[in-house]
Design a protein around this motif. Structure first.
Motif, PDB file in Angstrom:
ATOM      1  N   LYS A   1       0.816  -1.198   0.000  1.00 21.06           N
ATOM      2  CA  LYS A   1       0.000   0.000   0.000  1.00 21.06           C
ATOM      3  C   LYS A   1       0.860   1.263   0.000  1.00 21.06           C
ATOM      4  CE  LYS A   1      -3.746   2.267   2.579  1.00 21.06           C
ATOM      5  NZ  LYS A   1      -4.643   2.179   3.761  1.00 21.06           N
ATOM      6  N   PHE A   2       2.047   1.186   0.606  1.00 22.42           N
ATOM      7  CA  PHE A   2       2.875   2.375   0.779  1.00 22.42           C
ATOM      8  C   PHE A   2       4.170   2.334  -0.028  1.00 22.42           C
ATOM      9  CE2 PHE A   2       0.692   1.631   4.937  1.00 22.42           C
ATOM     10  CZ  PHE A   2      -0.251   2.633   4.805  1.00 22.42           C
ATOM     11  N   TRP A   3       4.565   1.160  -0.522  1.00 26.80           N
ATOM     12  CA  TRP A   3       5.838   1.030  -1.224  1.00 26.80           C
ATOM     13  C   TRP A   3       5.605   0.707  -2.707  1.00 26.80           C
ATOM     14  CZ3 TRP A   3      10.730   2.004   0.436  1.00 26.80           C
ATOM     15  CH2 TRP A   3      10.926   2.127   1.815  1.00 26.80           C
ATOM     16  N   ARG A   4       6.461   1.291  -3.553  1.00 24.10           N
ATOM     17  CA  ARG A   4       6.473   0.882  -4.952  1.00 24.10           C
ATOM     18  C   ARG A   4       7.883   1.079  -5.514  1.00 24.10           C
ATOM     19  NH1 ARG A   4       2.674   5.703  -7.112  1.00 24.10           N
ATOM     20  NH2 ARG A   4       4.227   7.300  -7.476  1.00 24.10           N
ATOM     21  N   MET A   5       8.161   0.348  -6.602  1.00 22.16           N
ATOM     22  CA  MET A   5       9.473   0.404  -7.239  1.00 22.16           C
ATOM     23  C   MET A   5       9.333   0.999  -8.641  1.00 22.16           C
ATOM     24  SD  MET A   5      11.848  -0.724  -5.209  1.00 22.16           S
ATOM     25  CE  MET A   5      13.174  -0.950  -6.408  1.00 22.16           C
ATOM     26  N   GLU A   6      10.438   1.595  -9.100  1.00 21.11           N
ATOM     27  CA  GLU A   6      10.489   2.158 -10.448  1.00 21.11           C
ATOM     28  C   GLU A   6      11.780   1.705 -11.108  1.00 21.11           C
ATOM     29  OE1 GLU A   6      11.363   6.516 -12.416  1.00 21.11           O
ATOM     30  OE2 GLU A   6      10.102   6.422 -10.624  1.00 21.11           O
ATOM     31  N   PHE A   7      11.655   1.074 -12.276  1.00 20.50           N
ATOM     32  CA  PHE A   7      12.818   0.596 -13.014  1.00 20.50           C
ATOM     33  C   PHE A   7      12.868   1.306 -14.366  1.00 20.50           C
ATOM     34  CE2 PHE A   7      11.383  -2.823 -10.254  1.00 20.50           C
ATOM     35  CZ  PHE A   7      12.546  -3.133  -9.551  1.00 20.50           C
ATOM     36  N   GLU A   8      14.071   1.687 -14.767  1.00 18.67           N
ATOM     37  CA  GLU A   8      14.221   2.493 -15.964  1.00 18.67           C
ATOM     38  C   GLU A   8      15.441   2.030 -16.764  1.00 18.67           C
ATOM     39  OE1 GLU A   8      15.376   7.170 -17.014  1.00 18.67           O
ATOM     40  OE2 GLU A   8      15.432   6.408 -14.953  1.00 18.67           O
ATOM     41  N   TYR A   9      15.257   1.970 -18.090  1.00 14.65           N
ATOM     42  CA  TYR A   9      16.399   1.754 -18.982  1.00 14.65           C
ATOM     43  C   TYR A   9      16.327   2.793 -20.099  1.00 14.65           C
ATOM     44  CZ  TYR A   9      19.449   0.069 -22.613  1.00 14.65           C
ATOM     45  OH  TYR A   9      20.426   0.009 -23.579  1.00 14.65           O
ATOM     46  N   GLN A  10      17.479   3.364 -20.436  1.00 17.42           N
ATOM     47  CA  GLN A  10      17.503   4.400 -21.451  1.00 17.42           C
ATOM     48  C   GLN A  10      18.730   4.240 -22.333  1.00 17.42           C
ATOM     49  OE1 GLN A  10      16.244   8.431 -20.428  1.00 17.42           O
ATOM     50  NE2 GLN A  10      18.143   9.207 -21.295  1.00 17.42           N
ATOM     51  N   LEU A  11      18.518   4.384 -23.637  1.00 17.88           N
ATOM     52  CA  LEU A  11      19.598   4.328 -24.619  1.00 17.88           C
ATOM     53  C   LEU A  11      19.566   5.608 -25.437  1.00 17.88           C
ATOM     54  CD1 LEU A  11      21.840   2.893 -26.259  1.00 17.88           C
ATOM     55  CD2 LEU A  11      20.007   1.906 -27.674  1.00 17.88           C
ATOM     56  N   ASN A  12      20.704   6.323 -25.471  1.00 21.59           N
ATOM     57  CA  ASN A  12      20.850   7.534 -26.275  1.00 21.59           C
ATOM     58  C   ASN A  12      21.912   7.311 -27.335  1.00 21.59           C
ATOM     59  OD1 ASN A  12      19.727   8.437 -23.670  1.00 21.59           O
ATOM     60  ND2 ASN A  12      19.862  10.470 -24.572  1.00 21.59           N
ATOM     61  N   TYR A  13      21.589   7.712 -28.555  1.00 20.17           N
ATOM     62  CA  TYR A  13      22.583   7.716 -29.623  1.00 20.17           C
ATOM     63  C   TYR A  13      22.525   9.077 -30.302  1.00 20.17           C
ATOM     64  CZ  TYR A  13      25.034   6.810 -33.976  1.00 20.17           C
ATOM     65  OH  TYR A  13      25.913   6.883 -35.033  1.00 20.17           O
ATOM     66  N   VAL A  14      23.658   9.790 -30.303  1.00 20.38           N
ATOM     67  CA  VAL A  14      23.735  11.125 -30.897  1.00 20.38           C
ATOM     68  C   VAL A  14      24.936  11.173 -31.820  1.00 20.38           C
ATOM     69  CG1 VAL A  14      23.939  13.598 -30.474  1.00 20.38           C
ATOM     70  CG2 VAL A  14      22.675  12.174 -28.853  1.00 20.38           C
TER      71      VAL A  14
END
Length: 917
Positions: free
Chosen positions: A516-529
């Motif tokens: 009820k009070f806890w949550r997780m956040e997962f992120e992946y990011q790829l940048n090509y410039v």
């Protein structure tokens, strides 16, 4: 001049006293009782609403005995609205007069609200300021504004909001990065079109909230403030707009028009403006194109839109024409679309004088510049937003943006070099011309998937950015030594430049609730410039420019691949919220010099932790603490080892060996609102430290010329504190606002091979008094003082503190026959600067307006700008071992006769007139 100003202040004070001294007050009191339990009702909301315009006059809650009392009300016809969550609403209508002005309502009996309803629509007025979640809401009708006021006039009345004369907006001391209308950009990112043209009375709420945005190039984040103007429902029915035109019939003119048409969820707006007065209001993007702001930040919000930073400039002599069209509609039940097109044709003539003083351990010299420049920019922009509801849990959005611009610049500069004894030893003449064309395209595609489980969410984003710029120019310069009339640094060149870039960003974010009070956040990011920048400089060969100058020519390619993974945990319970986690980033950079075939490869790994804690004991009181880290990648101009001789006296070049900077940042903030008492207070502290910060290594030669190269340095840090509060002094008519700030900056660079540290301590404070008597008399007087004390280890002569004091007066008074007198004055005191820059000047404007027609929607206004003809722009900047004092020509005294017509569909006006009969 001083006596005139004093007489003006005395007249306004007398008018203020006359208005308040003879106003008779109306008194309303009563007692609220629960009919079921036969006991007083505590904390019931009692709101006094003026029936003529539905504005909240006063409000309070009943005490422990169920009693309330208002004793400072203006005699009028009002509604007394009594509400409580457990009881039914009650309304009393009171008609006051000079003979009957005391009303006591005994035994107000409320009954328990036992109705069961599927839907509740609330028409009752709320507190003028309240929180809805993390969003601060101002109820627009709770703040008096003058007849035919625009949104900017409304914003100036909101506590904690500051509106600069050039249209820039701050809230609680922090700049507002973007202004939206009903959640969307209104004619792109230029917020002045909305704030200076939309009718203030069409706004239902002004919402302010914070939003985390992302740097498009390296994935670093920043939290900024967003303002949303929520329009009333009746303003979304039919049409409304304004037409205005003015001139002095000699030189200056202003013309503008805005029309909006609503039909269901369809909205069409058209806009046009042409002017050559300071009201041209160049936006941040315009300022950047004209060279006033070279601190470009490629920042986008989570919707893929560019975020606006910085206030518009009023320097120089402007001329502006802009037009556009905005459209939005719910095409089908599942498809929503909004689109806008904008065209700008802006030109600016800038004449400035600059004094630059350079200090060394054992010597100094100065350069006096006279700069004359003209700039013209043509700009087309198209923005499209498509949102498709695939199903009840899945949304797909596509946001393409296209921009095309052409800029023509001409600059003429004369510089005089003075030695330590102020003797002339060199004179420099430069003429530059440049024409550039820029085309850019970006598109953000986002898929958002919700799940049956609450707070579980998946978000997939792809962004592409394409940029193609070409430029053609010439430089013609020569330096003359006074001792023998010999010439050096002679350039007669043609230049061609081309920059092509493409960038891709792919991002996946998944939110998973653990409890009820806890949550997780997962992120992946790829940048090509991938970016390629080339400059070719050609010297003259006979009558044509065909000889390639290899010293000032180069073609450089930069490729960056960034992989980043992040994991964050969030705890949110009652008064406490904590979010903490880290990102791990791997940056692979390849730099290729196509002229020399040299290649430089770099692999840099970063760990970027972040933690945020928020304590909210009640909705209007909150504390925030954030620690974050960012790693900034160098730009191609900082990397490219190209000597730029656009200004031969200040040659700059990049450095292919640069590494990313790493920044630690901590922010603490506090704010508290009391809507019932109309008080607020805020304060904040920020401190940051940067490793491998981008700086310069500057080499000075005996002729006063410099060569600057970008380098990495350590030991850069800074901090600042800010605070402010506002509170009523007498009822709600007289308000005081106080603010204070302090900052300290420690920066490092290198001068002639020696390490140099520049430190600067700055402090400032201000106070303002605001008197607001309905729509009859408004008066604001404010005073601000700022002090700076710089210190440089190598340039001891630059250790010169300086002050700036500013005093402002803004007032209007409603005269009989629908005539309004308005005036504002700004007095500046500048001290301890270079000769010719220590000035005291007063800028005084006065206008008289007359309203016509039944709805008072036709306004004729005569304005005298800068009556004393003293308008100027003076600034001081101290960096490394240099003091820069500059003065720029701006528009001085002029007069303008302007006619404005505000229109809207008559059905709305009838509804307003029949509210109470």
């Amino acid at each position: 001049m001083t006596k005139v100003f004093q007489l003006f202040l005395l007249a306004v004070c007398v008018l203020s006293f006359k208005t308040t001294a003879f106003t008779q007050n109306m008194k309303i009191s009563g007692e609220v009782i629960d009919t079921t339990n036969f006991k007083p009702v505590r904390d019931a909301s009692v709101v006094i609403i003026r029936l003529s315009d539905s504005v909240i006059v006063d409000y309070q809650r009943t005490d422990i005995y169920g009693k309330f009392s208002f004793d400072k009300l203006k005699i009028d016809t009002v509604e007394v609205l009594i509400t409580h969550p457990k009881f039914t609403d009650l309304s009393y209508y009171i008609i006051g007069s000079s003979k009957e002005y005391e009303f006591k309502i005994d035994n107000i009996i409320v009954s328990e609200n036992i109705k069961s309803m599927n839907e509740v629509v609330i028409f009752a007025s709320k507190d003028p300021v309240y929180y809805r979640g993390d969003t601060l809401v101002f109820v627009a009708d709770s703040f008096d504004v003058k007849t035919n006021a625009v949104v900017e006039d409304l914003l100036k009345k909101l506590p904690g909001v500051e509106v600069a004369s050039n249209g820039g907006i701050k809230f609680q001391g922090k700049e507002v990065a973007k202004v939206l209308v009903d959640g969307d950009e209104f004619f792109g990112s230029d917020h002045l079109i909305a704030t200076r043209n939309l009718d203030a009375r069409a706004v239902q709420n002004v919402e302010v909230y914070e939003k985390e945005i992302e740097n498009a190039s390296d994935g670093s984040t920043e939290t900024v403030q967003i303002m949303n103007l929520k329009l009333k429902e009746d303003a979304k029915q039919g049409y409304f707009g304004r037409l205005a035109g003015g001139s002095d019939f000699r030189k200056f003119y202003e013309g503008e028009g805005l029309a909006s048409l609503f039909k269901g969820k369809r909205k069409v707006s058209v806009y046009a403006q042409g002017t050559n007065t300071p009201n041209s209001g160049f936006s941040w993007q315009d300022s950047r194109q004209y060279g006033f702001d070279n601190e470009r930040q490629d920042i986008i919000d989570e919707d893929g839109d560019w975020v606006w930073f910085g206030s518009p400039t009023r320097e120089g002599l402007p001329r502006s024409f802009r037009t556009g069209v905005f459209f939005q509609d719910q095409i089908t039940k599942k498809l929503f679309m909004s689109a806008n097109y904008g065209y700008k044709d802006n030109s600016l003539i800038s004449n400035s004088d600059v004094s630059r003083q350079f200090f060394f351990a054992d010597s100094s010299y100065a350069i006096l510049d006279q700069n004359r420049a003209s700039n013209r920019n043509f700009n087309h922009a198209v923005n499209l937003n498509l949102e498709y509801q695939i199903d009840s849990l899945t949304t797909l959005s596509v946001k393409p943006q296209f921009k095309m611009s052409r800029t023509v610049q001409k600059a003429n500069n004369t510089s005089r070099f003075l030695d330590n004894d102020r003797n002339l030893f060199t004179t420099s003449y430069m003429n530059n011309e440049n024409e550039s064309e820029e085309m850019s395209f970006s598109n953000v595609t986002k898929l958002t998937r919700l799940f049956d489980k609450k707070n579980r969410k998946l978000e997939l984003t792809h962004q592409i950015d394409v940029e193609n710029n070409r430029s053609f120019g010439s430089i013609n310069s020569r330096n003359i030594r006074e001792i023998d009339s010999s010439q050096f640094s002679v350039f007669d060149q043609r230049k061609e430049g081309a920059l092509q870039g493409v960038g891709h960003l792919a991002r996946a974010v998944y939110w998973e609730p653990l409890s009820k009070f806890w949550r997780m956040e997962f992120e992946y990011q790829l940048n090509y410039v991938e970016t390629t920048n080339g400059v070719q400089s050609y010297n003259k060969d006979g009558e044509s420019y065909t000889l390639l100058d290899s010293v000032f020519s180069n073609r450089f390619e930069n490729r960056q691949i960034v992989n980043m993974f992040g994991a964050f945990a969030r705890f949110d319970k009652g008064k406490h919220m904590v979010r903490f986690g880290t990102r791990v980033r791997k940056n692979q950079t390849s730099n290729f010099n196509l002229y020399t075939t040299d290649r430089f490869n770099q692999d840099v790994n970063n760990v970027l932790p972040r933690i945020t804690y928020r304590f909210r004991p009640k909705p209007s009181l909150r504390f925030n603490v954030t620690y974050s880290t960012d790693a900034q990648l160098p730009s191609i101009s900082q990397l490219q080892p190209l000597q730029d001789n656009t200004n031969p006296n200040q040659i700059s070049k990049g450095n292919a060996n640069l590494v990313p900077s790493y920044k630690n940042d901590i922010n603490l903030s506090f704010n508290n609102w009391n809507g019932l008492k109309s008080t607020y207070v805020y304060a904040g502290i920020n401190a940051n430290q940067t490793n491998n910060a981008f700086s310069n290594s500057i080499t000075f030669n005996s002729d006063g010329q410099t060569v600057s190269e970008t380098i990495n340095v350590n030991g850069n840090y800074s901090g600042n504190m800010y605070s402010g509060l506002g509170f009523p002094l007498k009822g709600e008519r007289l308000t005081m606002r106080v603010n204070a700030n302090a900052n300290y900056r420690n920066t490092n660079n290198r001068i002639n091979g020696l390490d140099n540290t520049t430190k600067n301590l700055g402090t400032g404070s201000g106070m303002s008094l605001i008197y607001n008597h309905n729509d009859t008399l408004y008066f604001e007087v404010s005073a601000n003082s700022n002090y700076n004390r710089p210190k440089s280890t190598l340039g001891m002569g630059s250790n010169q503190p300086f002050w700036q004091h500013t005093f402002d007066v803004d007032a209007y008074y409603e005269l009989p026959y629908k005539i309004r007198l308005e005036t504002d004055a700004n007095y500046n005191i500048l001290t301890q600067r270079a000769d010719g820059y220590n000035l005291n000047y007063l800028i005084w404007n006065v206008s008289v307006s007359k309203r016509f027609l039944k709805g008072e929607n036709l306004v004729l206004r005569f304005t005298a700008h800068d009556i004393l003809n003293q308008n100027t722009t003076i600034s001081r900047n101290i960096t490394t071992n240099m003091i820069i004092d500059s003065r720029t020509q701006i528009i001085n005294r002029y007069f303008l006769l302007k006619l404005t017509y505000n229109f809207k569909n008559k059905a709305k006006e009838r509804d307003k007139d029949e509210t109470f009969n």
